[in-house]
Enzyme design. Structure first.
Site, PDB file in Angstrom:
ATOM      1  N   ARG A  75       0.856  -1.185   0.000  1.00  0.00           N
ATOM      2  CA  ARG A  75       0.000   0.000   0.000  1.00  0.00           C
ATOM      3  C   ARG A  75       0.894   1.238   0.000  1.00  0.00           C
ATOM      4  O   ARG A  75       1.985   1.227   0.592  1.00  0.00           O
ATOM      5  CB  ARG A  75      -0.906   0.052   1.250  1.00  0.00           C
ATOM      6  CG  ARG A  75      -2.115  -0.864   1.217  1.00  0.00           C
ATOM      7  CD  ARG A  75      -3.171  -0.413   0.208  1.00  0.00           C
ATOM      8  NE  ARG A  75      -4.363  -1.237   0.236  1.00  0.00           N
ATOM      9  CZ  ARG A  75      -4.614  -2.264  -0.597  1.00  0.00           C
ATOM     10  NH1 ARG A  75      -3.747  -2.605  -1.531  1.00  0.00           N
ATOM     11  NH2 ARG A  75      -5.750  -2.936  -0.505  1.00  0.00           N
ATOM     12  N   HIS A 101      -1.642   0.048  -9.705  1.00  0.00           N
ATOM     13  CA  HIS A 101      -2.355  -0.850  -8.785  1.00  0.00           C
ATOM     14  C   HIS A 101      -2.883  -2.083  -9.536  1.00  0.00           C
ATOM     15  O   HIS A 101      -4.071  -2.394  -9.515  1.00  0.00           O
ATOM     16  CB  HIS A 101      -3.503  -0.122  -8.061  1.00  0.00           C
ATOM     17  CG  HIS A 101      -3.898  -0.815  -6.780  1.00  0.00           C
ATOM     18  ND1 HIS A 101      -4.280  -0.132  -5.646  1.00  0.00           N
ATOM     19  CD2 HIS A 101      -3.962  -2.119  -6.440  1.00  0.00           C
ATOM     20  CE1 HIS A 101      -4.563  -0.998  -4.689  1.00  0.00           C
ATOM     21  NE2 HIS A 101      -4.376  -2.218  -5.162  1.00  0.00           N
TER      22      HIS A 101
HETATM   23  P1  NAP Z   1      -1.749 -11.053   5.252  1.00  0.00           P
HETATM   24  O1  NAP Z   1      -1.854 -12.507   4.893  1.00  0.00           O
HETATM   25  O2  NAP Z   1      -2.612 -10.502   6.321  1.00  0.00           O
HETATM   26  O3  NAP Z   1      -0.204 -10.817   5.638  1.00  0.00           O
HETATM   27  C1  NAP Z   1       0.238  -9.636   6.204  1.00  0.00           C
HETATM   28  C2  NAP Z   1       1.671  -9.811   6.638  1.00  0.00           C
HETATM   29  O4  NAP Z   1       2.121  -8.562   7.180  1.00  0.00           O
HETATM   30  C3  NAP Z   1       1.829 -10.845   7.766  1.00  0.00           C
HETATM   31  O5  NAP Z   1       3.045 -11.553   7.605  1.00  0.00           O
HETATM   32  C4  NAP Z   1       1.881  -9.971   9.013  1.00  0.00           C
HETATM   33  O6  NAP Z   1       2.583 -10.518  10.114  1.00  0.00           O
HETATM   34  C5  NAP Z   1       2.640  -8.783   8.486  1.00  0.00           C
HETATM   35  N1  NAP Z   1       2.429  -7.615   9.337  1.00  0.00           N
HETATM   36  C6  NAP Z   1       1.273  -6.976   9.643  1.00  0.00           C
HETATM   37  N2  NAP Z   1       1.505  -5.961  10.505  1.00  0.00           N
HETATM   38  C7  NAP Z   1       2.834  -5.960  10.748  1.00  0.00           C
HETATM   39  C8  NAP Z   1       3.685  -5.177  11.555  1.00  0.00           C
HETATM   40  N3  NAP Z   1       3.204  -4.179  12.300  1.00  0.00           N
HETATM   41  N4  NAP Z   1       5.003  -5.462  11.568  1.00  0.00           N
HETATM   42  C9  NAP Z   1       5.503  -6.488  10.840  1.00  0.00           C
HETATM   43  N5  NAP Z   1       4.750  -7.280  10.039  1.00  0.00           N
HETATM   44  C10 NAP Z   1       3.423  -7.013  10.002  1.00  0.00           C
HETATM   45  O7  NAP Z   1      -1.978 -10.138   3.979  1.00  0.00           O
HETATM   46  P2  NAP Z   1      -1.792 -10.536   2.447  1.00  0.00           P
HETATM   47  O8  NAP Z   1      -2.977 -11.259   1.958  1.00  0.00           O
HETATM   48  O9  NAP Z   1      -0.455 -11.168   2.289  1.00  0.00           O
HETATM   49  O10 NAP Z   1      -1.792  -9.075   1.773  1.00  0.00           O
HETATM   50  C11 NAP Z   1      -0.845  -8.099   2.124  1.00  0.00           C
HETATM   51  C12 NAP Z   1      -1.230  -6.756   1.516  1.00  0.00           C
HETATM   52  O11 NAP Z   1      -1.001  -6.758   0.102  1.00  0.00           O
HETATM   53  C13 NAP Z   1      -2.699  -6.388   1.614  1.00  0.00           C
HETATM   54  O12 NAP Z   1      -3.058  -5.927   2.895  1.00  0.00           O
HETATM   55  C14 NAP Z   1      -2.824  -5.313   0.553  1.00  0.00           C
HETATM   56  O13 NAP Z   1      -2.525  -4.047   1.110  1.00  0.00           O
HETATM   57  C15 NAP Z   1      -1.737  -5.686  -0.454  1.00  0.00           C
HETATM   58  N6  NAP Z   1      -2.291  -6.123  -1.750  1.00  0.00           N
HETATM   59  C16 NAP Z   1      -1.986  -5.397  -2.859  1.00  0.00           C
HETATM   60  C17 NAP Z   1      -2.445  -5.808  -4.098  1.00  0.00           C
HETATM   61  C18 NAP Z   1      -2.066  -5.065  -5.340  1.00  0.00           C
HETATM   62  O14 NAP Z   1      -2.564  -5.358  -6.422  1.00  0.00           O
HETATM   63  N7  NAP Z   1      -1.174  -4.100  -5.265  1.00  0.00           N
HETATM   64  C19 NAP Z   1      -3.241  -6.952  -4.214  1.00  0.00           C
HETATM   65  C20 NAP Z   1      -3.557  -7.643  -3.051  1.00  0.00           C
HETATM   66  C21 NAP Z   1      -3.071  -7.234  -1.831  1.00  0.00           C
HETATM   67  P3  NAP Z   1       2.065 -11.849  10.834  1.00  0.00           P
HETATM   68  O15 NAP Z   1       2.353 -12.966   9.859  1.00  0.00           O
HETATM   69  O16 NAP Z   1       2.904 -11.937  12.053  1.00  0.00           O
HETATM   70  O17 NAP Z   1       0.611 -11.661  11.115  1.00  0.00           O
HETATM   71  C1  GLV Z   2      -5.924  -5.100  -3.782  1.00  0.00           C
HETATM   72  O1  GLV Z   2      -5.151  -4.196  -3.616  1.00  0.00           O
HETATM   73  C2  GLV Z   2      -6.522  -5.854  -2.715  1.00  0.00           C
HETATM   74  O2  GLV Z   2      -6.324  -5.484  -1.558  1.00  0.00           O
HETATM   75  O3  GLV Z   2      -7.229  -6.839  -2.996  1.00  0.00           O
END
Ligand code: NAP
Ligand code: GLV
Length: 311
Positions: free
Chosen positions: A226, A274
């Site tokens: 983000r 994005h």
């Molecule tokens: P997720 O499964 O919830 O994983 C989040 C990761 O971040 C986990 O490893 C978590 O730690 C870590 N984290 C959260 N807060 C933290 C902190 N304060 N310090 C250190 N580590 C921290 O999320 P995801 O599904 O992988 O998605 C991640 C992000 O990708 C989404 O929230 C979104 O913003 C972004 N995204 C972008 C796109 C795009 O097209 N650009 C698409 C989809 C998603 P723990 O493992 O310890 O909980």
């Molecule tokens: C895209 O950025 C998503 O959070 O699904």
């Protein structure tokens, strides 16, 4: 019979309707599925990618679950009327797409492609060969559903991978760190940094003047997480000084990124709009059906957003 409401941009309803119906039927659910209702109190499940931020969710007084179609919960959590349990999207199709994007851009920085795209005609830059992957360290900040998949692809290819997360991970096939000390260690070692953290109060501007100073000179950064993860002023200063050698940025504080924003004009920044990865309809429909079936069986929904942690 359960009542399921699909609430997203109008164009998404014809795309999602049949795959959702198929996936619900495959799970043996008895359901109605609609994209509108005059009786919100009868709705059991909301499949949700809000077209607007100010939806009044309080009208769904008997909702068992909101299943988001988005991975990132930040926009959804801004809704002050949200009280129901909400699950974020963890979709194998989206995960594969994110691994493609991140690995592709790791390779862009690893091979230092910009060295050649920025070269002038006649520049014959023969005196350089990229190090081997094992000689490059890639730090993935955020090793959740998406980051872990990207980290595994990079690790399997031969990069030296470090993961960083809020809680310590001990079962990954590469080094994992947690906490502020762990972040500093990861940043000091990394040649290429990938930010795949959710946008929360704890992660806002995690890339700032202090953490940039901890990075290796010439590190590159890929941000599909983000825009809020980055302090743009500090980051631009680091790009201008050469402290950061290059960046691939997919997400921004303001989207679409305004045409006058310096990121568009920086020779070492690649802006993507994005598009790192999106929810894929067929795989996501099965994820929605699985989660609803779990709740119907009295089990906990998967991937519930923790209101305290904001992810
Ligand atoms: P997720 O499964 O919830 O994983 C989040 C990761 O971040 C986990 O490893 C978590 O730690 C870590 N984290 C959260 N807060 C933290 C902190 N304060 N310090 C250190 N580590 C921290 O999320 P995801 O599904 O992988 O998605 C991640 C992000 O990708 C989404 O929230 C979104 O913003 C972004 N995204 C972008 C796109 C795009 O097209 N650009 C698409 C989809 C998603 P723990 O493992 O310890 O909980
Ligand atoms: C895209 O950025 C998503 O959070 O699904």
């Amino acid at each position: 019979m359960i009542n399921i409401l699909f609430s997203a941009r109008a164009a998404q309803w014809p795309v999602y309707r049949a795959p959702l119906e198929t996936a619900f039927a495959e799970k043996g659910l008895e359901f109605t599925l609609t994209d509108h209702t005059d009786s919100p109190e009868t709705i059991d499940y909301l499949v949700y990618a809000p077209a607007r931020e100010d939806d009044d969710l309080s009208v769904y007084s008997n909702l068992k679950l909101i299943q988001s179609l988005w991975a990132g919960p930040d926009k959804l959590l801004k809704n002050k009327t949200l009280t129901q349990p909400m699950a974020r999207m963890v979709d194998p199709g989206m995960t594969q797409g994110m691994a493609d994007y991140v690995f592709g851009h790791i390779m862009r920085h690893h091979l230092e492609v910009d060295r050649f795209t920025n070269a002038k005609p006649g520049d014959w830059l023969m005196d350089w060969a990229p190090p081997l992957p094992a000689e490059r360290t890639v730090a993935i900040l955020g090793i959740g559903a998406l980051g872990m998949a990207c980290a595994k692809v990079a690790h399997d290819y031969g990069f030296n991978v470090i993961g960083w997360s809020r809680t310590q991970k001990d079962d990954a096939p590469f080094a994992c760190y947690a906490g502020a000390e762990g972040l500093e260690k990861a940043l000091r070692e990394a040649d290429i940094i990938v930010t795949l953290l959710p946008n929360t109060p704890a992660t806002e501007k995690v890339i700032n003047e202090k953490t940039i100073a901890q990075m290796k000179d010439g590190a590159a950064l890929i941000n599909p997480g983000r825009g809020q993860l980055i302090d743009d002023d500090a980051f631009l200063a680091a790009l201008n000084s050469g402290k950061i050698s290059g960046a691939t940025l997919d997400v921004f504080h303001t989207e679409p990124l305004p045409a006058e924003h310096p990121y568009w004009h920086h020779p070492n920044v690649l802006v993507t709009p994005h598009v790192a990865s999106e929810t894929r309809v067929d795989t996501a429909a099965r994820v929605v059906a699985e989660n609803i079936a779990r709740v119907e069986k009295g089990q906990n929904a998967l991937h519930l957003i923790d209101p305290a942690l904001k992810y």
